[in-house]
Every structure is written in structure tokens, then in C-alpha cells.
Write an enzyme that holds these catalytic residues in place. Structure first.
Site, short mmCIF file in Angstrom:
data_model
loop_
_atom_site.label_atom_id
_atom_site.label_comp_id
_atom_site.label_asym_id
_atom_site.label_seq_id
_atom_site.Cartn_x
_atom_site.Cartn_y
_atom_site.Cartn_z
CG HIS A 72 -38.08 -36.53 95.39
ND1 HIS A 72 -39.37 -37.15 95.09
CD2 HIS A 72 -38.60 -35.25 95.64
CE1 HIS A 72 -40.35 -36.26 95.76
NE2 HIS A 72 -40.01 -34.99 95.89
CE1 TYR A 200 -42.02 -42.71 89.29
CE2 TYR A 200 -43.10 -42.95 87.14
CZ TYR A 200 -42.50 -42.36 87.88
OH TYR A 200 -41.59 -41.20 87.36
N PRO A 292 -44.37 -40.27 79.27
CG PRO A 292 -46.22 -39.37 80.02
CD PRO A 292 -45.88 -39.88 78.84
CE LYS A 296 -34.59 -40.49 82.10
NZ LYS A 296 -34.61 -39.81 83.26
CE1 TYR A 384 -38.47 -41.83 87.39
CE2 TYR A 384 -37.03 -40.90 89.01
CZ TYR A 384 -38.34 -41.00 88.47
OH TYR A 384 -39.44 -40.42 88.57
P1 RFL Z 1 -42.41 -27.66 73.80
O1 RFL Z 1 -42.53 -27.26 75.24
O2 RFL Z 1 -43.52 -28.37 72.89
O3 RFL Z 1 -42.40 -26.29 73.02
C1 RFL Z 1 -42.37 -26.13 71.79
C2 RFL Z 1 -42.96 -24.68 71.62
O4 RFL Z 1 -42.72 -24.31 70.13
C3 RFL Z 1 -43.88 -23.51 69.89
N1 RFL Z 1 -44.17 -23.65 68.45
C4 RFL Z 1 -44.19 -22.93 67.46
N2 RFL Z 1 -43.61 -21.63 67.60
C5 RFL Z 1 -43.49 -20.98 66.36
N3 RFL Z 1 -44.13 -21.50 65.32
C6 RFL Z 1 -44.52 -22.57 65.13
N4 RFL Z 1 -45.04 -23.17 63.97
C7 RFL Z 1 -44.62 -23.43 66.29
N5 RFL Z 1 -45.03 -24.61 66.65
C8 RFL Z 1 -44.85 -24.97 67.99
C9 RFL Z 1 -44.92 -24.21 70.88
O5 RFL Z 1 -46.02 -23.21 70.88
C10 RFL Z 1 -44.11 -24.20 72.20
O6 RFL Z 1 -43.99 -23.32 72.84
O7 RFL Z 1 -41.12 -28.42 73.42
P2 RFL Z 1 -39.63 -28.48 74.05
O8 RFL Z 1 -39.22 -26.93 74.23
O9 RFL Z 1 -38.95 -29.33 73.28
O10 RFL Z 1 -40.00 -29.15 75.43
C11 RFL Z 1 -40.24 -30.64 75.59
C12 RFL Z 1 -41.24 -30.85 76.94
O11 RFL Z 1 -42.22 -29.93 76.89
C13 RFL Z 1 -41.68 -32.23 77.07
O12 RFL Z 1 -40.61 -32.93 76.38
C14 RFL Z 1 -42.17 -32.44 78.43
O13 RFL Z 1 -43.17 -31.69 78.76
C15 RFL Z 1 -42.30 -33.89 78.45
N6 RFL Z 1 -42.85 -34.41 80.00
C16 RFL Z 1 -42.04 -34.46 81.01
N7 RFL Z 1 -40.60 -34.28 80.66
C17 RFL Z 1 -39.77 -34.57 81.62
O14 RFL Z 1 -38.47 -34.59 81.47
N8 RFL Z 1 -40.20 -34.94 83.01
C18 RFL Z 1 -41.35 -35.06 83.08
O15 RFL Z 1 -41.86 -35.41 84.51
C19 RFL Z 1 -42.34 -34.87 82.21
N9 RFL Z 1 -43.84 -35.24 82.71
C20 RFL Z 1 -44.28 -34.65 80.03
C21 RFL Z 1 -44.64 -35.01 81.56
C22 RFL Z 1 -45.09 -34.22 79.26
C23 RFL Z 1 -46.57 -34.41 79.44
N10 RFL Z 1 -47.60 -34.19 78.25
C24 RFL Z 1 -48.43 -33.45 78.60
C25 RFL Z 1 -47.19 -34.72 76.86
C26 RFL Z 1 -45.83 -35.15 81.89
C27 RFL Z 1 -47.00 -34.90 80.80
C28 RFL Z 1 -48.37 -35.23 81.04
C1 PHB Z 2 -44.90 -35.08 86.96
O1 PHB Z 2 -44.62 -34.61 88.01
O2 PHB Z 2 -45.75 -34.48 86.30
C2 PHB Z 2 -44.19 -36.24 86.48
C3 PHB Z 2 -43.16 -36.85 87.25
C4 PHB Z 2 -42.79 -38.20 86.95
C5 PHB Z 2 -43.17 -38.52 85.79
C6 PHB Z 2 -44.22 -37.86 84.75
C7 PHB Z 2 -44.70 -36.85 85.16
O3 PHB Z 2 -42.62 -39.81 85.21
#
Ligand code: RFL
Ligand code: PHB
Length: 389
Positions: A72, A200, A292, A296, A384
Site C-alpha cells: 500500500h 481511518y 492498534p 505498530k 506510519y
Molecule cells: P504475542 O503475539 O502476544 O505472543 C506471545 C506468546 O507468548 C505466549 N505466552 C507464554 N508462553 C509460555 N509461557 C507463558 N507463561 C506464556 N504467556 C504467554 C502466548 O501464548 C503467545 O503465543 O506477543 P508478541 O510476539 O510480542 O507479538 C506482538 C503482536 O502480537 C501484537 O503487538 C500485535 O498483534 C498488535 N497489533 C498490530 N500490530 C501491528 O504491528 N500492526 C497491526 O496492524 C496490528 N493490529 C494488533 C492489531 C493487535 C490487536 N489486538 C487484538 C490487540 C489489531 C488488533 C485488534
Molecule cells: C489490520 O489490518 O488488522 C489493522 C491495520 C491497521 C491498523 C490496525 C489493524 O491500524
């Protein structure tokens, strides 16, 4: 068992770190509390910075992202009934890629399996010990049997609710937190995205985001109440609310369909300092959370993994502690800028319960400024697409 680096958590931070270390010749073991299937079923991030894609290429798993990811060049900001484009490529020369976190995780898991590296899923009671000594270890229980891994270092990549940060004694850690007074309700549906770029939207009824996973799969979010439950949001209510928060053209062309996933996420800014405690390091959501709105979280997990892997390589290859000594400060400098940007995007785009009419007008003035000032637009774009790492 003995290894150089015991990694707790098989999310993006842990898997990417494991793969980078493997490439640098540093053996590592991953311990994950859930099954691989469970980890893969969590629908989360979708947007990758170029730097994150570059890291996937570096560890040899980027081919599927390059083939299937959607590049994008811009995003759209919608407010006061109109959409305005932010030309990120024009402003910064960089793009972002839509490629789901589930796919990133799958690619990294497959590469780890193919390289024959040890990952222990379904590990219970994972606990880091003695990381303030030269002999750290991690204990866990698998199928009812207790095990111990001796290691040189522990990497706490276990997310916000993990055990690593929780194992640090109170006065060694400082935390900073803001909890936002709303959540995001997200749905996934096998319908074509309403627009080929992300929208957005700031609206009097609350924020909305139109994003996607592919040309035939959409991801939409609406700001919801913190105490809302998904059961209160049947598909019809969701689509109706989303349409109301979009401009007329987008609302008219939105194709709706049954949701295949629906979930509510709270919004939080959180940072723990430092990110190193003796021989244990924190990386990713274990150390910091951003709302989110700036996309980031996963990208910060990737830059932490990169900084940490480089630091450990320096330790083993050059017998120098300089990298591990500066890991925390280096990672936090990037983290705080993403915390600021994510807070700013969230503040500008959401409806806050106490903002009043003046707060709403100031948001519109700010949005109007951002889309008409080259300087402001460039600042948004630069953050961004991701600050360099
Ligand atoms: P994770 O993905 O939470 O993984 C951590 C892992 O550790 C395990 N764990 C354990 N394992 C062993 N013993 C324990 N005691 C443990 N406790 C936990 C867990 O089961 C898990 O598998 O962390 P990590 O690796 O730091 O990754 C971070 C990302 O997952 C997170 O920051 C993103 O999903 C945030 N996020 C977004 N980030 C972006 O860069 N771009 C996006 O577009 C974006 N969109 C989002 C998002 C997060 C969202 N939610 C649901 C909060 C959109 C949403 C809606
Ligand atoms: C997504 O694709 O889930 C997404 C994209 C951009 C955002 C948050 C989530 O800022």
C-alpha cells in the site's frame, strides 16, 4: 536440556528472534504455553512496515509475503463526510504491506520446523529462574512431567500477560500505562474490501477502520464500549454501525456478508523499563503495548527481535557485551516514539467520553491540518511507514 537462548513465547517476537538467532548460529529453544493451532487461530495484526518485511526476507521466510502480501502506497483519513488521501510513498519513499499476523506466524513456524529447531508447545508452568546470576534456567511442565532448560540467556517474548515481566522483582522495573475508555470490535468477512486502501474514520458516533487481509477478505473495526460483549453485536448491527461511520460513497459500496471472526480488544498504552534484567531480556508485547490505531505492535516486536538478535550475535561472535548492554536503551528509544505516534493517532481519531463539543471540533481542525499541511502529512507518513531500525 541446555541451550544458549531459552525463548519464552511463540508469537511473532519469539519466532522471529529464534529464526534470526538460528541464522547467526546461536542455538535456541522456544517454550509456548498454547498449542501451535491455538497460536495460529488468533486474528490480530495485518499491517507490516517495510523493515518488518525486510526481516522476514532476511530469515528466509519472505517469499509468501512478497507473493501474497498487498503493498500500500497510502491510506485515507475520513472525517466530516469526506475522505482525504495521505500519500505515504510520495512523502517518504516507503510503503507498507498488508499481510496477516497469522500468515507471518505460520511462515516462521514452518521455517523453524524445517530447520529442525526445538519448539515445545503446550508447555505449562513455564518459569524463568536465576536470571540475576550467570546460570539462568527455565522450568516447565510437559504432559505432567517437570523439565528444566539451562541456558546463557532468557528472552521473554511472552506477550502482555506473560510470566517473564511478572518474574521481575518490584523495584527493578518501572511501568507506564494508559488505559483508553473504549475498545475495538473487529470482524473478518469473506467479502471484497470496500476500498483498496485503508480508511481511518473519525465520526461523531466513534472511530471506524476499514482494512483487509486479501482482495477477497476484509477486516473492519468499530470503536465500541469497554463493557460491550460480542453477543451484543450481531452481524447486522455491526454492518449498520460501520456504514453510519463512513462517508456516503464508502457506505454505499460496502459489501457485507457473514462474519467469520468477531472479537473485542481493549486499547492500552504500556511500557516497562528497562527491557533487560541481568540475563533476561524482554521483547515485543511482553515489554510494551500500543493501541492498534498506529499499526505498530507487531512491527515493534520485529524491531526488538532484530536489536536483541544483533546484540546476542555480538556477544557470541565478538565476545563483546556492548550490544546486550545497550539493547534496552536502543529498543526503548524506538518504542517510545511508536507509543507517542499510536497515542496521537488514537487521540485524533476516537470519540472520548469527556471530550465535549470543543474536543470534537479540535480533532476536526487537527485532521484538516494534517491532510492540508505537507509538513504534518509527512510527519504522519514517516511514523506510519515506520521509523528506521
Ligand atoms: P504475542 O503475539 O502476544 O505472543 C506471545 C506468546 O507468548 C505466549 N505466552 C507464554 N508462553 C509460555 N509461557 C507463558 N507463561 C506464556 N504467556 C504467554 C502466548 O501464548 C503467545 O503465543 O506477543 P508478541 O510476539 O510480542 O507479538 C506482538 C503482536 O502480537 C501484537 O503487538 C500485535 O498483534 C498488535 N497489533 C498490530 N500490530 C501491528 O504491528 N500492526 C497491526 O496492524 C496490528 N493490529 C494488533 C492489531 C493487535 C490487536 N489486538 C487484538 C490487540 C489489531 C488488533 C485488534
Ligand atoms: C489490520 O489490518 O488488522 C489493522 C491495520 C491497521 C491498523 C490496525 C489493524 O491500524
Amino acid at each position: 536440556m541446555r541451550t544458549k537462548v531459552a525463548i519464552i513465547g511463540a508469537g511473532p517476537a519469539g519466532l522471529l528472534l529464534g529464526q534470526l538467532l538460528h541464522i547467526y548460529g546461536i542455538d535456541n529453544v522456544i517454550l509456548e504455553r498454547h498449542t501451535g493451532e491455538y497460536v495460529l487461530a488468533r486474528i490480530r495484526a495485518g499491517l507490516l512496515e517495510e523493515g518488518t518485511v525486510r526481516l522476514l526476507d532476511e530469515v528466509g521466510v519472505g517469499h509468501r509475503a512478497q507473493a501474497q502480501g498487498l503493498w500500500h502506497d497510502g491510506i485515507e483519513l475520513a472525517f466530516a463526510g469526506y475522505r482525504h488521501r495521505i500519500d505515504m510513498k510520495g512523502a517518504t519513499g516507503k510503503r507498507v504491506m498488508i499481510y496477516g499476523q497469522t500468515e507471518v506466524t505460520l511462515d516462521l513456524m514452518n521455517a523453524r520446523k524445517a530447520a529442525g529447531l526445538t519448539s515445545i508447545y503446550d508447555a505449562a508452568d513455564v518459569t524463568p529462574h536465576d536470571f540475576d546470576t550467570d546460570h539462568p534456567r527455565v522450568t516447565y511442565v510437559k504432559d505432567g512431567t517437570a523439565h528444566e532448560i539451562q541456558c546463557d540467556f532468557i528472552a521473554g517474548c511472552d506477550g502482555f500477560h506473560g510470566v517473564s515481566r511478572a518474574s521481575v522483582k518490584g523495584d527493578a522495573i518501572e511501568t507506564f500505562e494508559r488505559i483508553y475508555p473504549f475498545g475495538w470490535l473487529g470482524i473478518l468477512s469473506d467479502t471484497p474490501p470496500v476500498s483498496h486502501e485503508l480508511i481511518y474514520s473519525n465520526h461523531a458516533r466513534g472511530f471506524a477502520l476499514c482494512t483487509m487481509r486479501s482482495r477477497s477478505r476484509s477486516r473492519y473495526y468499530v470503536q465500541c464500549r469497554l463493557d460491550d460483549e460480542v453477543e451484543q453485536w450481531p452481524d447486522e448491527r455491526f454492518w449498520d454501525e460501520l456504514k453510519r461511520r463512513l462517508d456516503q460513497k464508502a457506505a454505499d459500496s460496502l459489501i457485507t456478508g457473514p462474519s467469520i471472526e468477531k472479537s473485542i480488544a481493549p486499547l492500552r498504552s504500556f511500557v516497562a523499563e528497562p527491557m533487560r534484567f541481568g540475563r533476561m531480556f524482554l521483547a515485543g508485547d511482553a515489554a510494551h503495548i500500543v493501541p492498534p490505531t498506529g499499526a505498530k505492535g507487531l512491527n515493534l516486536a520485529a524491531s526488538d527481535a532484530h536489536y536483541l538478535a544483533c546484540a546476542l550475535r555480538e556477544y557470541y561472535d565478538e565476545k563483546s557485551s556492548a550490544g546486550i548492554d545497550s539493547y534496552s536503551a536502543k529498543a526503548l528509544a524506538r518504542v517510545w516514539k511508536a507509543v507517542r505516534f499510536s497515542w496521537w493517532m488514537t487521540s485524533m481519531l476516537h470519540k472520548f467520553p469527556d471530550q465535549g463539543t470543543i474536543g470534537a471540533r479540535i480533532q476536526l481542525a487537527e485532521l484538516d491540518y494534517v491532510v492540508h499541511s505537507k509538513a504534518a502529512m509527512t510527519s504522519l507518513a514517516e511514523n506510519y511507514v515506520g521509523l528506521p531500525f
